[in-house]
Design an enzyme around this catalytic site. Structure first.
Site, PDB file in Angstrom:
ATOM      1  N   GLY A 189       0.807  -1.220   0.000  1.00 16.38           N
ATOM      2  CA  GLY A 189       0.000   0.000   0.000  1.00 16.38           C
ATOM      3  C   GLY A 189       0.832   1.259   0.000  1.00 16.38           C
ATOM      4  O   GLY A 189       2.064   1.202   0.029  1.00 16.38           O
ATOM      5  N   ASN A 190       0.139   2.371  -0.079  1.00 13.94           N
ATOM      6  CA  ASN A 190       0.777   3.682  -0.036  1.00 13.94           C
ATOM      7  C   ASN A 190       0.427   4.375   1.266  1.00 13.94           C
ATOM      8  O   ASN A 190      -0.695   4.249   1.739  1.00 13.94           O
ATOM      9  CB  ASN A 190       0.242   4.556  -1.175  1.00 13.94           C
ATOM     10  CG  ASN A 190       0.914   4.260  -2.480  1.00 13.94           C
ATOM     11  OD1 ASN A 190       2.126   4.126  -2.544  1.00 13.94           O
ATOM     12  ND2 ASN A 190       0.131   4.151  -3.522  1.00 13.94           N
ATOM     13  N   ARG A 191       1.355   5.132   1.801  1.00 18.18           N
ATOM     14  CA  ARG A 191       1.062   5.872   3.029  1.00 18.18           C
ATOM     15  C   ARG A 191       0.134   7.044   2.711  1.00 18.18           C
ATOM     16  O   ARG A 191       0.402   7.810   1.791  1.00 18.18           O
ATOM     17  CB  ARG A 191       2.352   6.401   3.632  1.00 18.18           C
ATOM     18  CG  ARG A 191       3.140   5.348   4.342  1.00 18.18           C
ATOM     19  CD  ARG A 191       4.457   5.902   4.787  1.00 18.18           C
ATOM     20  NE  ARG A 191       4.315   6.971   5.764  1.00 18.18           N
ATOM     21  CZ  ARG A 191       5.338   7.712   6.190  1.00 18.18           C
ATOM     22  NH1 ARG A 191       6.535   7.498   5.715  1.00 18.18           N
ATOM     23  NH2 ARG A 191       5.152   8.659   7.065  1.00 18.18           N
ATOM     24  N   VAL A 212      -2.913   6.306  -5.037  1.00 18.94           N
ATOM     25  CA  VAL A 212      -3.323   5.054  -5.691  1.00 18.94           C
ATOM     26  C   VAL A 212      -2.068   4.220  -5.933  1.00 18.94           C
ATOM     27  O   VAL A 212      -1.073   4.744  -6.444  1.00 18.94           O
ATOM     28  CB  VAL A 212      -4.017   5.345  -7.040  1.00 18.94           C
ATOM     29  CG1 VAL A 212      -4.566   4.058  -7.649  1.00 18.94           C
ATOM     30  CG2 VAL A 212      -5.122   6.377  -6.889  1.00 18.94           C
ATOM     31  N   ALA A 213      -2.121   2.942  -5.583  1.00 20.80           N
ATOM     32  CA  ALA A 213      -0.953   2.085  -5.817  1.00 20.80           C
ATOM     33  C   ALA A 213      -0.690   2.004  -7.315  1.00 20.80           C
ATOM     34  O   ALA A 213      -1.620   1.871  -8.115  1.00 20.80           O
ATOM     35  CB  ALA A 213      -1.226   0.691  -5.268  1.00 20.80           C
TER      36      ALA A 213
END
Ligand code: CTP
Length: 400
Positions: A203-205, A271-272
């Site tokens: 995921g993204n922070r 968004v990944a």
């Protein structure tokens, strides 16, 4: 303003003060239990008005009309609202002055619950909250944190400033200009998570705070707001519609379905860019190997896709970069994705980090304009972003 019993009752004094600073006149009604926590004299002194506590006047007061307090009121706020008062309101009981006022009041009602975590999570409370929502009551959800009984969990009264913001949103907007009235704004917020197996993800922070601030600002300026949210753990705000989209694919679907009906799209979500080609069923056993190789594939670029489909929509993207070359990359991103505005923030700069309350942004566009702003709260950044977009929004709205 109705005040009910609970440790949080003292915070209503702050709510009262902020409301007054914003120019609102406030009359207070308290339950008997509330009086055990804060004296009615404090509310009377601050509000400059008599405080209602009793359903009936003294024997010597034949003209006592207990519901007079409702006269001329634009909105009723109950803060804090205890589990008991919420249950009475949901039932339509009128055994106290406060619940009688609620039953007789015909204007909008905002309720800010506060209670012990167990009470908040009890199915009976959930039922009562759902009943009040169905009756059109606006909820300011409690926060999760340390409670008076030492437990940590949901149930703590929302911050007084958040309660006042909700009241003002319901009253019709804090912005004197109301300059986004009739404009439909779609905002993506949070960070997507792409499953590796049944329990793990890439995921993204992102805390979602910037998206939340944009949504509140748009709402307060009169816009109709939809938030497509990925994994945001923040209380939902009144007057905003939310759609859950935890993965890049779900976010793409949700954005594509909401996009045709919007006038402004703000892709604020992280968004990944890659996702595992396929998520493993069950949980990968770490004992099976010392290394793990996960094949990843590119996700769709939602913003670029929607730019190609756009009708008259104003498009705003974000570019979270790291380090000085980021500004050039953000400028290039605006051209590459064919969007009107790109908001650049440098996560390497102190105060512009992902989870904080502040941001340091450069607004690139529309046209040749470029504005670098100093560090400021995310809500203030949001206002500046809408200020920058406003001429475009109005131009498109007129031509549409
Ligand atoms: N974005 C999107 N779909 C993606 C990735 C990003 O819509 N799959 C949007 C983001 O919401 C943001 C903008 O595109 O508004 C820029 O995102 P960012 O991650 O900074 O850029 P990328 O397009 O991923 O480019 P780069 O490879 O340079 O990071």
């Amino acid at each position: 303003m109705g005040v009910t019993g609970g440790i949080a009752a003292y915070k209503s004094l702050d709510v009262l003060r902020i409301l007054q600073r914003h120019g609102h006149g406030v009359s207070v009604v308290m339950t008997h239990t509330a009086e055990r926590f804060v004296g009615s004299a404090s509310f009377a002194a601050l509000s400059g008005r008599e405080v209602g506590t009793h359903l009936f006047g003294d024997a010597g007061q034949p003209g006592y009309h207990h519901l007079d307090v409702n006269d001329g009121m634009d909105l009723m706020l109950v803060a804090p609202a205890s589990a008991n008062t919420i249950s009475q309101m949901a039932m339509g009981a009128s055994s106290s002055l406060l619940t009688s006022c609620y039953l007789a009041f015909r204007g909008p009602v905002v309720v800010a619950p506060a209670m012990n975590t167990g009470m908040w999570l009890h199915p009976a409370t959930a039922r009562n909250i759902a009943a009040l929502r169905a009756d059109g009551v606006h909820m300011v959800d409690p926060e999760t944190g340390l409670l008076a009984d030492g437990a940590v969990g949901p149930g703590r009264l929302a911050e007084p400033s958040a309660i006042v913001a909700a009241v003002e949103a319901v009253l019709g907007g804090t912005s004197p200009a109301n300059d986004l009235a009739g404009v439909r704004v779609l905002i993506s917020a949070g960070g997507t998570r792409e499953p590796i197996d049944a329990v793990r993800y890439v995921g993204n922070r992102s805390s979602g705070r910037m998206g939340w601030a944009l949504a509140a600002a748009a709402r307060d300026r009169g816009a109709e707001v939809v938030v497509v949210q990925a994994n945001v753990d923040l209380p939902r705000q009144v007057g905003i519609r939310y759609t859950d989209a935890p993965t890049a694919a779900a976010m793409r679907d949700a954005c594509r379905s909401e996009f045709p009906a919007c006038d402004v799209l703000i892709m604020c979500a992280a968004v990944a860019d890659f996702r595992p080609v396929s998520a493993t069923d069950g949980k990968i056993d770490k004992a099976a190997s010392d290394t793990l190789t996960v094949a990843m594939e590119r996700t769709s670029d939602i913003l670029a896709e929607l730019a190609a489909l756009r009708d008259e929509q104003v498009l705003i993207g974000f570019a979270a970069e790291h380090g000085p070359p980021g500004l050039d990359r953000a400028r290039a991103k605006r051209t590459r994705k064919a969007v009107d505005i790109v908001v650049h923030n440098d996560a390497a700069v102190d105060g512009a980090a992902f989870e904080g309350p502040d941001n340091v942004v450069t607004i690139i566009g529309p046209g040749d304009s470029e504005t670098s702003l100093p560090r400021m709260p995310k809500r203030a950044c949001a206002e500046r972003i809408f200020d920058a977009a406003l001429p475009l929004v109005h131009a498109r709205a007129v031509s549409a």
